[in-house]
Scaffold this active site. Structure first.
Site, PDB file in Angstrom:
ATOM      1  N   SER A 143      12.168 -13.955  56.737  1.00 10.84           N
ATOM      2  CA  SER A 143      10.759 -14.232  56.996  1.00 10.84           C
ATOM      3  C   SER A 143      10.623 -15.578  57.720  1.00 10.84           C
ATOM      4  O   SER A 143      11.239 -15.762  58.765  1.00 10.84           O
ATOM      5  CB  SER A 143      10.001 -14.207  55.672  1.00 10.84           C
ATOM      6  N   HIS A 186       8.747  -5.803  52.858  1.00 10.00           N
ATOM      7  CA  HIS A 186       9.194  -7.131  53.276  1.00 10.00           C
ATOM      8  C   HIS A 186      10.004  -7.824  52.176  1.00 10.00           C
ATOM      9  O   HIS A 186      10.909  -8.604  52.456  1.00 10.00           O
ATOM     10  CB  HIS A 186       7.975  -7.975  53.661  1.00 10.00           C
ATOM     11  N   ASP A 238       9.662  -2.387  55.908  1.00  3.06           N
ATOM     12  CA  ASP A 238       8.963  -3.670  56.065  1.00  3.06           C
ATOM     13  C   ASP A 238       7.884  -3.503  57.139  1.00  3.06           C
ATOM     14  O   ASP A 238       8.188  -3.457  58.328  1.00  3.06           O
ATOM     15  CB  ASP A 238       9.973  -4.752  56.466  1.00  3.06           C
TER      16      ASP A 238
END
Lengths: 380, 380
Positions: A158, A352, A319
């Site tokens: 991320s 995610h 994701d």
């Protein structure tokens, strides 16, 4: 296979920038200083100082990536403990692993809740806006301080992945390899939109007080709403179905405005927990840094020069916050520059959150990749 | 092809339930009454009274589905004007089209902002929780009042599609055909989660005052945040990219907490507009009705009886709020009961908003379907 906390009992360390430079020149043109970074290390730096791996954390992360935090009342495992330690993906019997809290954060590094030396009070929103590039510049001072000339690898999921990309963009000669995970070259309008709604939720809370809430209590309700929005985007439709389905907390619908569904209870629990451990202004600053990030124009500013850093780019099928097409855009840009880049899309239903949860698949990919990079380290 | 407002200048009508029954028995066990429904009609009911089509609106919709609203300062087109009028999908030269505001709403039908006859003040959250089934029961009284025994079709997108499904579940003998669009048999935990965060945003606003804000001003900031979350889910990643990309409002980043990106300005504009036209408590009630909806156990309570209603089920490829797998679950359940059900997934990039925007494709499918149903109306 995974032994919890086998990276050991870890003490957080602090590095306050000495001269030069006491101040950091920021991308906005403003200066910030003095700057302190909170960081942890796992394993030992070898004599050649060529086994160092820098881990970047995500939006709400901190320097405590692995092991057990010293002095914590409850045994507090690092956020990526499944990946860092003896025999793990980032094997601390071989590598020296570093993780630092980003500037703008609230976990020991200088951020909006830090004391502004000019006023003697917390910066609040007088803190300058910072970018991913500023975060990386601050990390670079820490790496200098640790005496490391070239990092074996910069890695993160991320926002941590953005830091990995930014390291290559800012200091290509200091990064042997990079592993950006579940990340993007730039935030899409949808990603910006989710961040903006979170910021609006915080700033709509009268307890935010234009950022000057220190000593008076957090804008808890607004920050909890922001975090709840985040949590929806971190999970997948399927993982929510598997975890909660439509299960009720009581036997029947309440026919009142209370928590009927387990998923509602989970979100409230997560929102309430977050406001106890995270500063609302840091949330604003870090999401803004995410939205400003944009390397789509080129990972390097020197179009003539090849990219020497080796890449392993990882994405997860479910994701939808950082969809795999964004990872593929990273790979495409690297391939155009003839970089050595591998891409792997892991089949996971976790959304995610998979970068935090899918330890086994990631371990397989990463340990193999690192072994090769470490072995080839004198090869080029 | 589409002539704006050719359904004519429309006057909203009101029907207050006469006895029997003055009160409506709700799914919660509570009673509600008196009840008024705001509704509009387009076209003429024929002598056989077999050309009536009932349209259900979505979360923030109202009775004004087509034409120009009489007396409105600006020319206010109905929310599905592209679909209703002479020569359109719901051809008002052939069909008699009805749309009513749901109970719990704030557009003329009885809802939390209506006066509670027992107190002389707005119900606020003393209004009982209502369900999709309650909405449909109220509509049934209107249909009785209009002298219609059997509807040619019940149709709607999103929550309107749930009403279409509920009509078949509650009054199968009164529905010749149904067109559920961009909808589901039940809300998934992800859909519940988005609704719950919206409700939390409203209720976190101190201006909400436990629902008793009437005469004092709306919880504007909380409701705007809820609406902004909604808008993200109504669009697709791709349609946001096409509409906004990363375009800035000014030439450069502001490096302040202001509106940098066009997408941020759009969301704020949409949020601000919504609070001027929608009641916050209605938002709470209607989202709760959406979350409670669950026909996954069976569209009919009479497992032995075949489903006579003909179905056209429509989904949109880029709709991630009501993904096409949910439409396919509707079709699957209908097929198990040997119902006459067609399914069409329209290739659109508009996301959930597609049911409001993709007029041409929907017109093609629906006009053909209705023609056949209308022709076959005596066939079974």
């Amino acid at each position: 296979m995974t032994t919890h906390g086998n990276a050991g009992t870890i003490k957080v360390q602090y590095y306050t920038f000495a001269e030069p430079p006491k101040e950091l020149k920021l991308e906005s043109g403003q200066s910030l200083g003095p700057i302190t970074l909170a960081y942890e290390t796992y394993g030992e730096l070898n004599n050649e100082k060529n086994n160092a791996i820098l881990i970047g954390h995500a939006l709400s992360g901190d320097a405590h990536a692995a092991g057990l935090r010293e002095g914590a009342g409850v045994k507090e495992l690092g956020w990526w403990d499944s990946m860092i330690g003896p025999g793990k993906a980032f094997d601390t019997t071989k590598y020296f692993v570093i993780c630092s809290n980003v500037i703008g954060g609230c976990k020991g590094s200088t951020g909006p809740s830090s004391i502004n030396p000019k006023t003697g009070r917390p910066y609040a929103i007088d803190f300058p806006l910072i970018t991913i590039s500023d975060m990386v510049n601050a990390q670079r001072h820490l790496i200098d301080h640790l005496g490391i000339d070239k990092l074996l690898c910069v890695v993160g999921g991320s926002m941590g992945g953005m830091q990995a990309l930014q390291w290559v963009a800012s200091y290509p000669e200091r990064v042997r390899s990079a592993i950006p995970i579940a990340t993007a070259l730039k935030h899409s309008p949808q990603q910006i939109a989710f961040d903006e709604v979170g910021r609006q939720a915080v700033m709509a809370d009268p307890e935010w007080r234009e950022g000057n809430y220190y000593g008076l209590g957090q804008p808890e309700k607004g920050l909890a709403v922001a975090r709840m929005i985040g949590h929806i985007t971190y999970m997948s439709d399927q993982s929510m179905e598997e975890k909660f389905s439509r299960r009720l907390k009581e036997k029947n619908y309440s026919f009142r405005f209370k928590t009927d569904f387990e998923v509602e209870g989970y979100l409230r629990y997560k929102g309430d927990g977050f406001v106890r451990r995270f500063d609302a202004n840091s949330y604003l600053y870090i999401t803004k840094a995410l939205d400003y990030f944009d390397l789509s124009g080129g990972i390097t500013r020197h179009p003539g020069r090849p990219i020497d850093t080796k890449f392993l780019v990882i994405a997860f099928k479910s994701d939808w916050l950082y969809p795999s097409y964004q990872a593929q855009e990273i790979v495409k840009q690297l391939k155009i520059r003839h970089a050595d880049a591998s891409y792997c899309e892991i089949k996971s239903t976790y959304g995610h959150d998979a970068f935090l949860l899918e330890a086994e698949e990631q371990t397989h990919l990463i340990s193999h990749f690192l072994k090769k990079v470490y072995k080839d380290k004198e090869g080029r």
